[in-house]
Design a protein around this motif. Structure first.
Motif, PDB file in Angstrom:
ATOM      1  N   UNK A  32      33.486  34.783  79.635  1.00  0.00           N
ATOM      2  CA  UNK A  32      33.015  34.290  79.847  1.00  0.00           C
ATOM      3  C   UNK A  32      32.531  32.001  79.103  1.00  0.00           C
ATOM      4  N   UNK A  33      32.898  31.935  78.042  1.00  0.00           N
ATOM      5  CA  UNK A  33      32.946  30.841  77.317  1.00  0.00           C
ATOM      6  C   UNK A  33      34.206  30.265  78.034  1.00  0.00           C
ATOM      7  N   UNK A  34      35.709  30.819  78.098  1.00  0.00           N
ATOM      8  CA  UNK A  34      36.920  30.884  78.984  1.00  0.00           C
ATOM      9  C   UNK A  34      36.427  29.779  80.400  1.00  0.00           C
ATOM     10  N   UNK A  35      36.061  30.391  81.013  1.00  0.00           N
ATOM     11  CA  UNK A  35      35.368  30.561  82.428  1.00  0.00           C
ATOM     12  C   UNK A  35      34.435  29.052  82.528  1.00  0.00           C
ATOM     13  N   UNK A  36      33.508  28.379  81.611  1.00  0.00           N
ATOM     14  CA  UNK A  36      32.620  27.951  81.048  1.00  0.00           C
ATOM     15  C   UNK A  36      33.311  26.816  80.696  1.00  0.00           C
ATOM     16  N   UNK A  37      34.472  26.891  80.141  1.00  0.00           N
ATOM     17  CA  UNK A  37      35.372  25.548  79.067  1.00  0.00           C
ATOM     18  C   UNK A  37      35.818  25.086  80.762  1.00  0.00           C
ATOM     19  N   UNK A  38      36.384  25.693  81.339  1.00  0.00           N
ATOM     20  CA  UNK A  38      37.164  25.360  82.979  1.00  0.00           C
ATOM     21  C   UNK A  38      35.778  24.732  83.392  1.00  0.00           C
ATOM     22  N   UNK A  39      34.588  25.730  83.948  1.00  0.00           N
ATOM     23  CA  UNK A  39      33.571  24.637  84.988  1.00  0.00           C
ATOM     24  C   UNK A  39      33.698  22.906  83.674  1.00  0.00           C
ATOM     25  N   UNK A  40      33.242  22.680  82.772  1.00  0.00           N
ATOM     26  CA  UNK A  40      33.250  21.764  82.237  1.00  0.00           C
ATOM     27  C   UNK A  40      34.460  21.322  82.339  1.00  0.00           C
ATOM     28  N   UNK A  41      35.089  21.268  82.135  1.00  0.00           N
ATOM     29  CA  UNK A  41      36.116  20.434  82.117  1.00  0.00           C
ATOM     30  C   UNK A  41      36.892  20.130  83.636  1.00  0.00           C
ATOM     31  N   UNK A  57      43.764  32.353  72.286  1.00  0.00           N
ATOM     32  CA  UNK A  57      43.103  30.941  72.261  1.00  0.00           C
ATOM     33  C   UNK A  57      44.372  30.520  73.494  1.00  0.00           C
ATOM     34  N   UNK A  58      45.350  31.858  73.819  1.00  0.00           N
ATOM     35  CA  UNK A  58      45.337  31.681  75.494  1.00  0.00           C
ATOM     36  C   UNK A  58      44.688  32.225  76.504  1.00  0.00           C
ATOM     37  N   UNK A  59      43.845  33.065  76.113  1.00  0.00           N
ATOM     38  CA  UNK A  59      42.711  33.302  77.209  1.00  0.00           C
ATOM     39  C   UNK A  59      41.678  32.342  77.110  1.00  0.00           C
ATOM     40  N   UNK A  60      41.613  31.286  76.608  1.00  0.00           N
ATOM     41  CA  UNK A  60      40.777  30.321  76.355  1.00  0.00           C
ATOM     42  C   UNK A  60      40.827  29.129  77.155  1.00  0.00           C
ATOM     43  N   UNK A  61      42.500  28.835  76.906  1.00  0.00           N
ATOM     44  CA  UNK A  61      43.148  28.454  77.600  1.00  0.00           C
ATOM     45  C   UNK A  61      43.125  28.238  78.992  1.00  0.00           C
ATOM     46  N   UNK A  62      43.043  29.459  79.314  1.00  0.00           N
ATOM     47  CA  UNK A  62      43.876  29.872  80.708  1.00  0.00           C
ATOM     48  C   UNK A  62      43.283  29.730  82.411  1.00  0.00           C
ATOM     49  N   UNK A  63      41.860  30.056  82.265  1.00  0.00           N
ATOM     50  CA  UNK A  63      40.913  29.463  83.575  1.00  0.00           C
ATOM     51  C   UNK A  63      41.604  27.486  83.968  1.00  0.00           C
ATOM     52  N   UNK A  64      41.522  26.893  82.612  1.00  0.00           N
ATOM     53  CA  UNK A  64      41.729  25.907  82.736  1.00  0.00           C
ATOM     54  C   UNK A  64      42.252  25.295  83.357  1.00  0.00           C
ATOM     55  N   UNK A  65      44.397  25.863  82.516  1.00  0.00           N
ATOM     56  CA  UNK A  65      44.954  25.877  83.087  1.00  0.00           C
ATOM     57  C   UNK A  65      45.416  26.371  84.532  1.00  0.00           C
TER      58      UNK A  65
END
Length: 152
Positions: A32-41, A57-65
């Motif tokens: 959920x945090x990874x999705x929120x990061x994407x939304x934030x950026x 770390x890859x999963x955290x970066x994934x949605x934004x990438x």
């Protein structure tokens, strides 16, 4: 103005993980945090995404990438990566790292965090924004923010 070049580097620790050790995946909260990061950026025009070679770390970066159509670029030495990126003009970069590497990466380019040492083990909500401007000289500044659910 047209004579100013600005780059921004967004640095985060990976999201919450399923267990404390090993190359583990993100938990539900972490995903959920990874999705929120994407939304934030989402509107930040990210030009490159870097991650260490760990699942979390890859999963955290994934949605934004994925959102920006970027391939995640693996790195092993965050200090060296930061030293390269602070000299790159007109870039918008996301870097995902770890509780012990993120603060060191910031310090490697002369920035001071509001805390000493590593990010506490239970903190996943820090978003570090490094802004580099070139006018007559290069200026590197740090803004510390929180994003997503506040860490417990």
């Amino acid at each position: 103005s047209s004579c100013t070049n600005t780059s921004i580097i967004y640095v985060v620790r990976h999201g919450e993980k399923v267990s404390p050790s090993g190359d583990v995946a993100l938990s539900g909260d972490g995903l959920q945090r990874a999705e929120t990061l994407k939304d934030t950026l989402m509107n930040k025009k990210i030009t490159a995404v870097y991650s260490t070679n760990f699942k979390r770390t890859r999963q955290t970066a994934g949605p934004t990438a994925t959102h920006f159509g970027k391939t995640i670029i693996p790195y092993s030495n965050g200090d060296s990566l930061m030293q390269v990126l602070v000299n790159r003009k007109n870039a918008r970069t996301l870097i995902t790292g770890h509780s012990n590497t993120v603060p060191n990466m910031l310090r490697a380019v002369g920035l001071q965090t509001s805390f000493a040492g590593n990010i506490p083990d239970n903190q996943y909500d820090n978003l570090f924004i490094v802004t580099i401007t070139w006018k007559k000289t290069k200026t590197v500044s740090l803004k510390e923010m929180k994003y997503g659910m506040l860490s417990q």
